[in-house]
Design a protein around this motif. Structure first.
Motif, PDB file in Angstrom:
ATOM      1  N   ARG A 270      97.196 -39.234  19.812  1.00 44.84           N
ATOM      2  CA  ARG A 270      98.368 -38.745  20.541  1.00 44.84           C
ATOM      3  C   ARG A 270      99.568 -39.672  20.322  1.00 44.84           C
ATOM      4  O   ARG A 270     100.689 -39.205  20.080  1.00 44.84           O
ATOM      5  N   ARG A 271      99.338 -40.984  20.415  1.00 42.25           N
ATOM      6  CA  ARG A 271     100.444 -41.926  20.220  1.00 42.25           C
ATOM      7  C   ARG A 271     100.963 -41.883  18.783  1.00 42.25           C
ATOM      8  O   ARG A 271     102.170 -42.035  18.551  1.00 42.25           O
ATOM      9  N   SER A 272     100.081 -41.647  17.829  1.00 48.16           N
ATOM     10  CA  SER A 272     100.526 -41.530  16.434  1.00 48.16           C
ATOM     11  C   SER A 272     101.425 -40.318  16.257  1.00 48.16           C
ATOM     12  O   SER A 272     102.455 -40.380  15.565  1.00 48.16           O
ATOM     13  N   LEU A 273     101.048 -39.205  16.879  1.00 47.66           N
ATOM     14  CA  LEU A 273     101.883 -38.008  16.800  1.00 47.66           C
ATOM     15  C   LEU A 273     103.230 -38.220  17.495  1.00 47.66           C
ATOM     16  O   LEU A 273     104.261 -37.705  17.046  1.00 47.66           O
ATOM     17  N   GLU A 274     103.224 -38.986  18.590  1.00 42.48           N
ATOM     18  CA  GLU A 274     104.486 -39.277  19.276  1.00 42.48           C
ATOM     19  C   GLU A 274     105.413 -40.095  18.387  1.00 42.48           C
ATOM     20  O   GLU A 274     106.628 -39.849  18.339  1.00 42.48           O
ATOM     21  N   ARG A 276     105.441 -40.115  15.099  1.00 41.65           N
ATOM     22  CA  ARG A 276     105.927 -39.227  14.055  1.00 41.65           C
ATOM     23  C   ARG A 276     107.011 -38.298  14.604  1.00 41.65           C
ATOM     24  O   ARG A 276     108.040 -38.070  13.947  1.00 41.65           O
ATOM     25  N   GLN A 277     106.798 -37.757  15.813  1.00 41.10           N
ATOM     26  CA  GLN A 277     107.775 -36.849  16.407  1.00 41.10           C
ATOM     27  C   GLN A 277     109.099 -37.563  16.652  1.00 41.10           C
ATOM     28  O   GLN A 277     110.173 -37.043  16.324  1.00 41.10           O
ATOM     29  N   LEU A 278     109.055 -38.759  17.237  1.00 43.28           N
ATOM     30  CA  LEU A 278     110.288 -39.487  17.535  1.00 43.28           C
ATOM     31  C   LEU A 278     110.983 -39.952  16.266  1.00 43.28           C
ATOM     32  O   LEU A 278     112.218 -40.034  16.220  1.00 43.28           O
ATOM     33  N   THR A 279     110.208 -40.262  15.227  1.00 44.84           N
ATOM     34  CA  THR A 279     110.824 -40.624  13.947  1.00 44.84           C
ATOM     35  C   THR A 279     111.583 -39.435  13.365  1.00 44.84           C
ATOM     36  O   THR A 279     112.702 -39.582  12.859  1.00 44.84           O
ATOM     37  N   ASN A 280     110.979 -38.247  13.443  1.00 46.24           N
ATOM     38  CA  ASN A 280     111.671 -37.047  12.970  1.00 46.24           C
ATOM     39  C   ASN A 280     112.906 -36.755  13.818  1.00 46.24           C
ATOM     40  O   ASN A 280     113.941 -36.313  13.292  1.00 46.24           O
ATOM     41  N   GLN A 281     112.817 -37.002  15.127  1.00 45.85           N
ATOM     42  CA  GLN A 281     113.985 -36.820  15.983  1.00 45.85           C
ATOM     43  C   GLN A 281     115.096 -37.788  15.619  1.00 45.85           C
ATOM     44  O   GLN A 281     116.284 -37.435  15.666  1.00 45.85           O
ATOM     45  N   THR A 284     116.725 -36.441  12.587  1.00 37.69           N
ATOM     46  CA  THR A 284     117.570 -35.304  12.957  1.00 37.69           C
ATOM     47  C   THR A 284     118.858 -35.771  13.626  1.00 37.69           C
ATOM     48  O   THR A 284     119.940 -35.216  13.377  1.00 37.69           O
TER      49      THR A 284
END
Length: 331
Positions: A270-274, A276-281, A284
């Protein structure tokens, strides 16, 4: 990650058992223990992670405050120049209205010479239309003032007895704005970029904590205590006796590992996905900011050229109007 515990226990116990001697016991126990994690929970970085996250959250909140403050100040600036524009428009419409009235008076003065009723009616309609535009422009000025007062929200400024006159003038010279420099400055200065960076950093800290928590628990436990006991419910003497005897001590290890460790593995995923998500944000946010800055720079350049073209058109229209007026007067 070590934990020190100091405890003082005082108790009283009695029973009807014949094997409980002495009865009405007063007890006291002074306990000192130290627990040191050897695997999970060990280390300075892990144990200060919550402090680091709290500082990052505080910085993110500060950046959010700066973003909202800058947006508010930008809105005030826009409202100021809107008032400037409305007042300039009112001045122009007032001049047009006075010119229309003068033209009407001159045409009416030539009634019966070379001015027919149709021309006079058209001139009166033009004057009425200019007057309606002037009334609408006055309302627009009041609305612009109300907007500024609402944004400033100063109790000492009352809209009923206040008239705002802009003191700054528009710049007549061109200020060059370079695309690459503007984008670079925006990325370094805009608070939303700093927010995104701190959020990625906080997610990385949480990921490090989750990876650390996958380790099994192995704690070293050191404990020592002294105890006092007196009959006849003598709690005071039992408390004194605990300081007069040799302490007892114990050393041990505590080991625990979940079977499969699925909860810890799920937290790491879950923390790894977070992260990745924040890096993409963050990517953006940078792309959106770059687009905004590039659009703004192009708008500045286009507005300058457009203003120059409109100024030349206005000068040409003024010359044409002067020619028509001179021709009309001479004929």
């Amino acid at each position: 990650g070590g934990r020190i515990e100091v405890g003082q226990q005082i108790g009283h116990q009695n029973t009807n058992s014949t094997f409980f001697l002495p009865n009405d016991q007063g007890t006291a126990r002074l306990n000192l223990s130290y627990t040191q994690p050897l695997l999970r929970g060990r280390g300075y970085a892990y144990n200060t992670s919550l402090v680091v996250l709290a500082k990052i959250d505080a910085d993110v909140a500060h950046d959010e405050f700066l973003r909202q403050l800058q947006s508010h100040l930008l809105e005030i600036t826009r409202s100021y120049w809107s008032l400037y524009l409305e007042r300039g428009t009112y001045l122009q419409k007032q001049q047009v209205y006075e010119l229309a009235r003068a033209t009407l008076a001159e045409i009416e003065g030539r009634r019966g010479v070379d001015a027919v009723e149709n021309q006079i009616a058209r001139a009166r309609a033009a004057v009425a239309e200019r007057r309606a535009d002037l009334i609408r422009s006055q309302t627009a000025i009041q609305n612009a003032q109300e907007r500024i007062l609402a944004l400033v929200n100063d109790p000492g400024m009352k809209a009923d007895h206040l008239e705002m006159i802009p003191q700054d003038n528009l710049l007549a010279e061109r200020i060059p704005v370079y695309m690459d420099s503007a984008v670079h400055t925006a990325i370094q200065s805009r608070p939303e970029v700093a927010q995104a960076i701190k959020q990625v950093r906080a997610a990385s800290v949480r990921l490090g904590m989750a990876k650390h928590e996958m380790l099994p628990q192995l704690d070293l436990i050191l404990e020592t205590y002294t105890a006092g006991l007196r009959g006849e419910s003598n709690l005071g003497q039992a408390w004194v006796d605990q300081f007069n005897i040799k302490p007892s001590y114990g050393v041990g290890l505590y080991y625990e590992v979940p079977l499969g460790n699925r909860a810890a593995r799920a937290r790491v995923q879950r923390r790894s996905l977070e992260v990745r998500q924040l890096t993409n944000q963050f990517d953006t946010t940078v792309e959106t900011l770059t687009l905004e800055v590039r659009t703004a720079v192009r708008e500045v350049e286009t507005s300058w050229r457009e203003a120059q073209a409109k100024y030349q058109a206005m000068q040409a229209a003024r010359l044409q109007l002067e020619y028509i007026e001179q021709r009309w007067k001479m004929l």
